[in-house]
Design a protein around this motif. Structure first.
Motif, mmCIF file in Angstrom:
data_model
loop_
_atom_site.group_PDB
_atom_site.id
_atom_site.type_symbol
_atom_site.label_atom_id
_atom_site.label_comp_id
_atom_site.label_asym_id
_atom_site.label_seq_id
_atom_site.Cartn_x
_atom_site.Cartn_y
_atom_site.Cartn_z
ATOM 1 N N MET A 101 6.139 -1.564 -11.623
ATOM 2 C CA MET A 101 6.039 -3.015 -10.678
ATOM 3 C C MET A 101 5.726 -3.981 -11.793
ATOM 4 O O MET A 101 5.170 -3.787 -12.586
ATOM 5 C CB MET A 101 5.116 -2.757 -9.674
ATOM 6 N N ILE B 216 10.699 -8.289 -4.610
ATOM 7 C CA ILE B 216 10.036 -7.409 -5.539
ATOM 8 C C ILE B 216 10.854 -7.216 -6.826
ATOM 9 O O ILE B 216 12.307 -7.160 -6.798
ATOM 10 C CB ILE B 216 10.184 -5.870 -4.833
ATOM 11 N N GLU C 9 3.962 -1.433 3.591
ATOM 12 C CA GLU C 9 2.867 -0.594 3.003
ATOM 13 C C GLU C 9 2.641 -1.116 1.469
ATOM 14 O O GLU C 9 1.344 -1.431 1.149
ATOM 15 C CB GLU C 9 3.046 0.841 2.710
ATOM 16 N N MET C 10 3.516 -1.492 0.995
ATOM 17 C CA MET C 10 3.572 -2.286 -0.609
ATOM 18 C C MET C 10 2.842 -3.647 -0.410
ATOM 19 O O MET C 10 2.006 -3.784 -1.315
ATOM 20 C CB MET C 10 4.774 -2.226 -1.194
ATOM 21 N N GLU D 84 -0.984 -2.916 -0.041
ATOM 22 C CA GLU D 84 -1.926 -2.801 -1.050
ATOM 23 C C GLU D 84 -1.687 -3.866 -1.879
ATOM 24 O O GLU D 84 -2.694 -4.112 -2.612
ATOM 25 C CB GLU D 84 -1.069 -1.569 -1.633
ATOM 26 N N ARG D 85 -0.573 -4.655 -2.070
ATOM 27 C CA ARG D 85 -0.589 -5.879 -2.974
ATOM 28 C C ARG D 85 -1.604 -6.844 -2.710
ATOM 29 O O ARG D 85 -2.467 -7.550 -3.619
ATOM 30 C CB ARG D 85 0.714 -6.433 -3.245
ATOM 31 N N LEU E 152 1.762 1.348 -6.202
ATOM 32 C CA LEU E 152 3.169 0.623 -5.864
ATOM 33 C C LEU E 152 4.640 1.098 -6.518
ATOM 34 O O LEU E 152 5.506 1.067 -6.017
ATOM 35 C CB LEU E 152 3.072 -0.919 -6.183
ATOM 36 N N LYS F 263 5.450 4.250 -4.590
ATOM 37 C CA LYS F 263 6.211 3.575 -3.173
ATOM 38 C C LYS F 263 7.523 3.194 -3.397
ATOM 39 O O LYS F 263 8.540 3.707 -2.775
ATOM 40 C CB LYS F 263 5.285 2.668 -2.446
ATOM 41 N N LEU F 264 7.759 2.479 -4.544
ATOM 42 C CA LEU F 264 8.955 2.110 -4.939
ATOM 43 C C LEU F 264 10.154 3.426 -5.133
ATOM 44 O O LEU F 264 11.186 3.212 -4.694
ATOM 45 C CB LEU F 264 8.985 1.449 -6.109
#
Length: 243
Positions: free
Chosen positions: A6, A76, A102-103, A106-107, A118, A121-122
């Motif tokens: 990320m 992103i 969800e990302m 978290e961020r 992250l 998740k990506l």
């Protein structure tokens, strides 16, 4: 399996129309619109965003973007150890939307190993994207097969090609791409060639005038028919009939 690192993720809101001029960068960038619409122009082609569509632009690809009034966009940026193509898809299953949500959560609440989380998740998102691509390609191929039959049966009528893209729930650019992939011709080329083939047969087997043949085959007028016929066969309809 690609590994993702990320670079950033953020949500942007636009109370008015906003334009990003042409630019490029050395990382991948994803644009996803949960609310509102926008227009991405990448490598000279337009891709409407919003209504579940998203785009992922590879490194060094020139692109610009317009966010329309009251749009909300998730952006992103990331790196990948494998080369990925330009991606333009619709999130039919809402799974990309769920993962992006969800990302963002978290961020906004960074803690230990958040950036690793992250990246994972990506990777999960790309599994769904890859699955959707193959599922959508298979479905589009099947439906376009039916459209080809419909075109062959109705080549002499007024045909709305954009109507077919709407039926497939895909962009017109993607429809044209899939149609050409299957037939070797663009939709318009396919229709025109069907009309010219029918006209060629009528010139040989009937005594209908060129104007009547043009009308029966779906051309706007005899001038358009003659022009297209000569471009394809290097001879005018009247000369062909004489021969």
């Amino acid at each position: 399996m690609p590994n993702f690192t990320m670079r950033y993720i953020w949500k942007e809101e636009y109370p008015h129309e906003y334009y990003y001029p042409n630019h490029d960068h050395n990382f991948y960038e994803m644009a996803y619109y949960p609310v509102g619409t926008g227009l991405l122009t990448a490598d000279g082609k337009d891709y409407p965003l919003g209504d579940g569509y998203f785009a992922i632009v590879p490194p060094d690809m020139t692109h610009c973007e317009t966010q329309h009034l009251d749009a909300k966009k998730v952006c992103i940026g990331f790196y990948c150890n494998e080369k990925l193509p330009f991606i333009y898809q619709k999130d039919y299953s809402q799974k990309v939307h769920r993962i992006v949500s969800e990302m963002l959560k978290e961020r906004n609440n960074l803690t230990y190993n958040s950036w690793d989380f992250l990246g994972i998740k990506l990777g999960e998102m790309f599994i769904y994207i890859d699955r959707n691509k193959h599922t959508n390609n298979k479905a589009a191929t099947s439906i376009i097969g039916h459209i080809i039959i419909e075109v062959e049966n109705n080549y002499n009528k007024r045909i709305s090609l954009k109507k077919y893209a709407t039926q497939l729930n895909i962009s017109y650019d993607y429809f044209r791409h899939k149609f050409k992939e299957i037939t070797g011709e663009s939709p318009q080329e396919y229709i025109t060639n069907k009309r010219l083939e029918a006209a060629l047969n009528m010139l040989s087997s009937t005594t209908l005038s060129c104007s009547e043949i043009a009308e029966n085959c779906g051309f706007s007028n005899s001038a358009q028919f003659s022009k297209m016929f000569k471009e394809k066969y290097n001879i005018s309809p009247r000369q062909y009939r004489k021969n």
